[in-house]
Design a protein around this motif. Structure first.
Motif, PDB file in Angstrom:
ATOM      1  N   GLN A  80      -0.222  -1.328  -5.016  1.00  0.00           N
ATOM      2  CA  GLN A  80       0.797  -1.265  -6.072  1.00  0.00           C
ATOM      3  C   GLN A  80       1.669  -2.516  -6.064  1.00  0.00           C
ATOM      4  O   GLN A  80       1.968  -3.056  -4.995  1.00  0.00           O
ATOM      5  CB  GLN A  80       1.709  -0.040  -5.834  1.00  0.00           C
ATOM      6  CG  GLN A  80       0.983   1.275  -5.850  1.00  0.00           C
ATOM      7  CD  GLN A  80       0.445   1.609  -7.238  1.00  0.00           C
ATOM      8  OE1 GLN A  80       1.152   1.489  -8.235  1.00  0.00           O
ATOM      9  NE2 GLN A  80      -0.820   2.006  -7.302  1.00  0.00           N
ATOM     10  N   MET A  89       7.750   9.156  -0.659  1.00  0.00           N
ATOM     11  CA  MET A  89       6.741   8.093  -0.743  1.00  0.00           C
ATOM     12  C   MET A  89       6.563   7.443   0.636  1.00  0.00           C
ATOM     13  O   MET A  89       7.534   7.301   1.389  1.00  0.00           O
ATOM     14  CB  MET A  89       7.278   7.056  -1.730  1.00  0.00           C
ATOM     15  CG  MET A  89       6.298   6.057  -2.218  1.00  0.00           C
ATOM     16  SD  MET A  89       7.174   4.988  -3.406  1.00  0.00           S
ATOM     17  CE  MET A  89       6.348   5.391  -4.896  1.00  0.00           C
ATOM     18  N   GLU A 140       0.713   5.405   0.373  1.00  0.00           N
ATOM     19  CA  GLU A 140      -0.189   6.528   0.694  1.00  0.00           C
ATOM     20  C   GLU A 140      -0.343   7.438  -0.507  1.00  0.00           C
ATOM     21  O   GLU A 140       0.604   7.635  -1.280  1.00  0.00           O
ATOM     22  CB  GLU A 140       0.370   7.307   1.897  1.00  0.00           C
ATOM     23  CG  GLU A 140       0.171   6.529   3.185  1.00  0.00           C
ATOM     24  CD  GLU A 140       0.592   7.303   4.420  1.00  0.00           C
ATOM     25  OE1 GLU A 140       0.822   8.528   4.325  1.00  0.00           O
ATOM     26  OE2 GLU A 140       0.713   6.657   5.481  1.00  0.00           O
ATOM     27  N   LYS A 141      -1.510   7.961  -0.668  1.00  0.00           N
ATOM     28  CA  LYS A 141      -1.899   8.851  -1.769  1.00  0.00           C
ATOM     29  C   LYS A 141      -2.049   8.118  -3.105  1.00  0.00           C
ATOM     30  O   LYS A 141      -2.241   8.734  -4.138  1.00  0.00           O
ATOM     31  CB  LYS A 141      -0.913  10.016  -1.929  1.00  0.00           C
ATOM     32  CG  LYS A 141      -0.879  10.907  -0.700  1.00  0.00           C
ATOM     33  CD  LYS A 141      -0.145  12.181  -1.011  1.00  0.00           C
ATOM     34  CE  LYS A 141      -0.017  12.998   0.247  1.00  0.00           C
ATOM     35  NZ  LYS A 141       1.217  13.704   0.331  1.00  0.00           N
ATOM     36  N   MET A 142      -1.900   6.798  -3.119  1.00  0.00           N
ATOM     37  CA  MET A 142      -2.192   6.045  -4.352  1.00  0.00           C
ATOM     38  C   MET A 142      -3.453   5.233  -4.077  1.00  0.00           C
ATOM     39  O   MET A 142      -3.482   4.459  -3.112  1.00  0.00           O
ATOM     40  CB  MET A 142      -1.028   5.120  -4.717  1.00  0.00           C
ATOM     41  CG  MET A 142       0.171   5.858  -5.233  1.00  0.00           C
ATOM     42  SD  MET A 142       1.358   4.724  -5.921  1.00  0.00           S
ATOM     43  CE  MET A 142       2.544   5.809  -6.626  1.00  0.00           C
ATOM     44  N   PRO A 143      -4.469   5.425  -4.880  1.00  0.00           N
ATOM     45  CA  PRO A 143      -5.745   4.802  -4.548  1.00  0.00           C
ATOM     46  C   PRO A 143      -5.698   3.276  -4.561  1.00  0.00           C
ATOM     47  O   PRO A 143      -6.364   2.632  -3.760  1.00  0.00           O
ATOM     48  CB  PRO A 143      -6.702   5.342  -5.617  1.00  0.00           C
ATOM     49  CG  PRO A 143      -5.853   5.897  -6.704  1.00  0.00           C
ATOM     50  CD  PRO A 143      -4.542   6.261  -6.097  1.00  0.00           C
ATOM     51  N   GLU A 181       0.865  -1.186   0.000  1.00  0.00           N
ATOM     52  CA  GLU A 181       0.000   0.000   0.000  1.00  0.00           C
ATOM     53  C   GLU A 181       0.901   1.236   0.000  1.00  0.00           C
ATOM     54  O   GLU A 181       1.888   1.284   0.741  1.00  0.00           O
ATOM     55  CB  GLU A 181      -0.869  -0.028   1.263  1.00  0.00           C
ATOM     56  CG  GLU A 181      -1.904   1.059   1.269  1.00  0.00           C
ATOM     57  CD  GLU A 181      -2.793   0.987   2.510  1.00  0.00           C
ATOM     58  OE1 GLU A 181      -2.638   0.026   3.313  1.00  0.00           O
ATOM     59  OE2 GLU A 181      -3.613   1.893   2.679  1.00  0.00           O
TER      60      GLU A 181
END
Ligand code: SF4
Ligand code: SF4
Ligand code: FES
Length: 735
Positions: free
Chosen positions: A65, A76, A59-62, A57
């Motif tokens: 990844q 990041m 942060e700020k990536m819906p 996970e």
């Protein structure tokens, strides 16, 4: 102007990390010791992002990844252990297992299977899917050593990408799409590769398994013994897996300097001959014309009595040594020099023999094999790399992947020619004029191979190349020939080389010939050899199998193979590689070294001494120019060697033997047309050797490629010391 940042700072699970720019999140996580599952990612190939199991996970990536493809960026914030990340990985594993069968108890990968391990560690523990799984006819054989169980495949593409990116042979491909995807070969036939064993190693499930090892053991049953492959001069590091006194498989052992993490298929499967039931187990003595079993005492004292009787004449010689350890070669030459009192020793049986003056420069590399990956320009001069030094190709391919330019110049194009930026073909005899046109660029290296070295213009070629500032790698030899030579199995000043012994024996007779690990009966013209043998009073042959030479011996001594002994091997770079005993000794059989020591003891001579076999590498200086012989011939021979040939050991390798191609005589189509010859015609070469013609546009005009190493096509009949450039005549034989 501010300097471009080369370091990236970011956070993983609350820890601040700094990594070089371009580092992936997966790499940064594993460097921290975090355990992230992977299947498609393999660190010798660029990330691919096929399996999605390495989710984290950010942060700020819906979305979650894939950490193997995600490059870390400044600031990041990554969570590997969050509920979302864990759930995501669980779901991927559950999806991967929809069709994967539950046959771990009978699967060869069981116990060393990444899917088994990751499912246990990161999987959900139960599945929502109760539907019938996919079924396939199982297994299918993708060649003599490779078995595929299609339903186990998780379509990670490691195996197909290995062929595309590492070996460059495109041996396997993913056929069909989506749910129907399965691994196969592009043409539906057996996989065409010299490196297919590596795909078995990197397959993260039991889809690709070794036909040779299948159903033979579990990893915990095996003892793991690190050693060295001695089957070519690369000397790759490997591991023998031994169980109950038998080698069940070999695996590669990571060695960044030599083979990285790879082997060629000779290394993966070439050990099989050691377990053959045709191994020699007892000494044999010829009595009343027949070879009969004898005790070691009888055999050694008979040999010792002959040495005593013949010593005053000085007509004693020792031949061979390439399959022996370096220490054994040292003992062999000492036996000949200190006990027999002669300098007539030679390991070059089956390889070209030059006087030191003709040789000009000895074999060996001026750089390490590992350094090949960083070359920017490579000049392959008459070198068929995959056939003769296969794993070096895998290192060079990495340089090509990074943009290195490779120029090939030679008599015929090698199979890796599609990766060359330039291929220049010419017939034997025109080497010098072609290499004189090359401008050797800095950052490069020159590799000279047998097309140029087994050559009457060797001196002229090497003297020209000696003035180049680039590393000059003289790629020549077989097995431990470097060790044999450095240990002294090379004629001294007063010594006769093997050709001179052969000639003397055939003309005026010889007293005593001791052959260890060589088969001269197939390496010299049969008439010449028979005559020399007939006029040699006493022949000793030491080998692991009966050979064509052993059939004619007065005494045959059984010995052990590279998987059964300790010692060292010196590879083409001059690196000392250790050999450890991979399996128990065969009862009643001695190592070559023990035999030499036992013989010397009969003379109260101890052959022991502590030696350093490695020569200090001398800096090369430019040599005076040597003029080439410019005899032009209409059709000239170039002799080729194959990785999978039919030498003594390979003949007893059930699976590898099936990989040996039918040997042919290869000629350019225009040359065939000129002579009214077509593909498949049977032709007589120089009135001596009958073979099948193959018309092949990769051969330069004016050249015929003649294969060595196949008893059914005995090219050795063409001469005692075969040189490229030999004039050839062809005569069609009508069936
Ligand atoms: S056979 Fe193995 S390596 Fe190849 S795609 Fe399937 S799982 Fe991956
Ligand atoms: S490259 Fe040579 S040494 Fe390495 S595995 Fe293959 S045969 Fe053995
Ligand atoms: S390991 Fe990352 S996507 Fe497969």
């Amino acid at each position: 102007m501010s300097e471009e940042k080369t370091v990236v700072n970011f956070t993983i699970d609350g820890q601040k990390v700094s990594v070089p720019k371009g580092t992936t999140v997966y790499k940064a996580c594993t460097d921290l010791g975090l355990d992230i599952p992977i299947f498609c990612y393999q660190d010798r190939m660029p990330p691919f992002g096929a399996c999605r199991v390495c989710l984290v996970e950010v942060e700020k990536m819906p979305k979650l990844q894939t950490s193997c493809t995600l490059v870390a960026t400044e600031g990041m914030v990554v969570h590997t252990q969050s509920g979302r990340a864990e759930k995501g990985r669980e779901e991927i594993l559950e999806l991967l297992l929809i069709n994967h069968p539950l046959d771990c108890p009978i699967c060869d990968k069981g116990g060393e299977c990444p899917l088994q391990d990751q499912a246990y560690k990161f999987g959900p523990g139960k599945s929502h899917f109760y539907e019938e799984k996919r079924h396939f006819k199982k297994p299918i054989f993708l060649g003599p050593v490779l078995t595929l169980d299609r339903e186990r495949c998780i379509v990670c593409a490691r195996c197909t990408r290995f062929g595309d990116l590492v070996a460059g042979d495109h041996a396997l491909e993913l056929l069909d799409r989506g749910y129907r995807s399965e691994v196969g070969t592009p043409h539906g036939g057996p996989a065409e590769s010299k490196f297919i064993g590596n795909t078995i190693e990197i397959c993260p499930v039991g889809a690709l398994t070794s036909t040779v090892y299948r159903f033979r053991a579990r990893p915990w049953d095996n003892k793991h013994i690190p050693s060295t492959c001695t089957l070519c001069p690369v000397g790759c590091s490997l591991i023998f897996d031994e169980r109950d006194g038998e080698i069940l498989r070999t695996r590669s052992c990571e060695n960044k300097n030599v083979n990285d993490m790879w082997l060629c298929d000779k290394g993966w499967f070439g050990y099989e001959f050691a377990a053959s039931d045709k191994r020699l187990l007892k000494p044999l003595i010829r009595r009343n014309g027949k070879l009969e079993k004898a005790s070691w005492e009888e055999a050694l004292s008979l040999i010792a009595s002959k040495i005593k009787a013949f010593k005053p004449n000085g007509k004693l010689a020792g031949w061979g040594g390439n399959p022996l350890t370096t220490e054994e070669n040292s003992l062999f030459q000492k036996l000949m020099r200190e006990v027999c009192g002669v300098d007539h020793v030679d390991h070059r049986i089956g390889t070209p023999i030059f006087t030191p003056k003709e040789e000009v420069l000895p074999p060996g590399m001026e750089m390490s094999i590992g350094e090949c990956e960083n070359l920017t320009h490579v000049y392959l001069l008459g070198l068929d790399l995959t056939e003769e030094f296969p794993v070096i190709w895998l290192r060079l391919k990495q340089a090509i992947n990074k943009g290195a330019k490779v120029t090939f110049v030679g008599h015929y194009a090698p199979e890796i020619a599609p990766y060359m930026s330039e291929v220049i073909l010419h017939p034997p005899g025109q080497e010098l004029e072609n290499i004189k046109k090359l401008s050797f660029e800095e950052g490069g290296a020159i590799f000279v191979g047998s097309q140029y070295l087994r050559n009457r213009n060797r001196g002229a070629i090497l003297s020209h190349l000696s003035s180049s500032p680039l590393n000059l790698n003289i790629m020549e030899g077989s097995g431990n020939s470097m060790g044999a030579r450095l240990a002294g199995m090379y004629p001294g000043e007063s010594g006769f080389d093997a050709l001179k012994v052969l000639e003397t024996a055939s003309k005026t007779g010889w007293d005593f010939l001791y052959v260890a690990g060589a088969n001269p009966a197939l390496k010299f013209p049969s008439k010449l050899w028979s005559e020399a043998r007939r006029k040699t009073s006493f022949l000793v042959v030491q080998d692991i199998f009966m050979t064509e030479t052993a059939d004619l011996a007065d005494v045959v001594l059984p010995t052990l193979s590279y998987v059964e002994k300790r010692g060292t091997f010196i590879n083409i770079e001059g690196r000392l590689q250790p050999l450890l005993r991979g399996k128990e000794l065969l009862e009643g059989v001695k190592t070559d070294g023990e035999i030499f020591i036992g013989l010397a003891e009969q003379f109260n001579i101890s052959l022991f001494s502590k030696e350093n076999f490695l020569n200090e590498k001398k800096k090369r200086t430019a040599l005076p120019e040597i003029k080439p012989q410019d005899e032009q011939v209409e059709l000239a021979a170039t002799f080729s060697r194959a990785l999978f040939d039919k030498g003594v050991r390979m003949r007893h390798n059930k699976h590898l033997l099936q990989m040996a191609k039918k040997p042919t005589l290869r000629l350019h189509p225009a040359e065939g047309e000129k002579r009214g010859l077509k593909m498949g015609d049977r032709v007589l070469v120089n009135g001596l050797v009958l073979g099948t013609l193959e018309l092949d546009g990769i051969v330069s005009e004016g050249t015929i490629v003649l294969p060595l190493g196949f008893p059914e096509l005995p090219m050795e009949e063409l001469g005692p010391n075969l040189m490229n450039g030999l004039p050839i005549t062809l005569e069609k034989v009508h069936p």
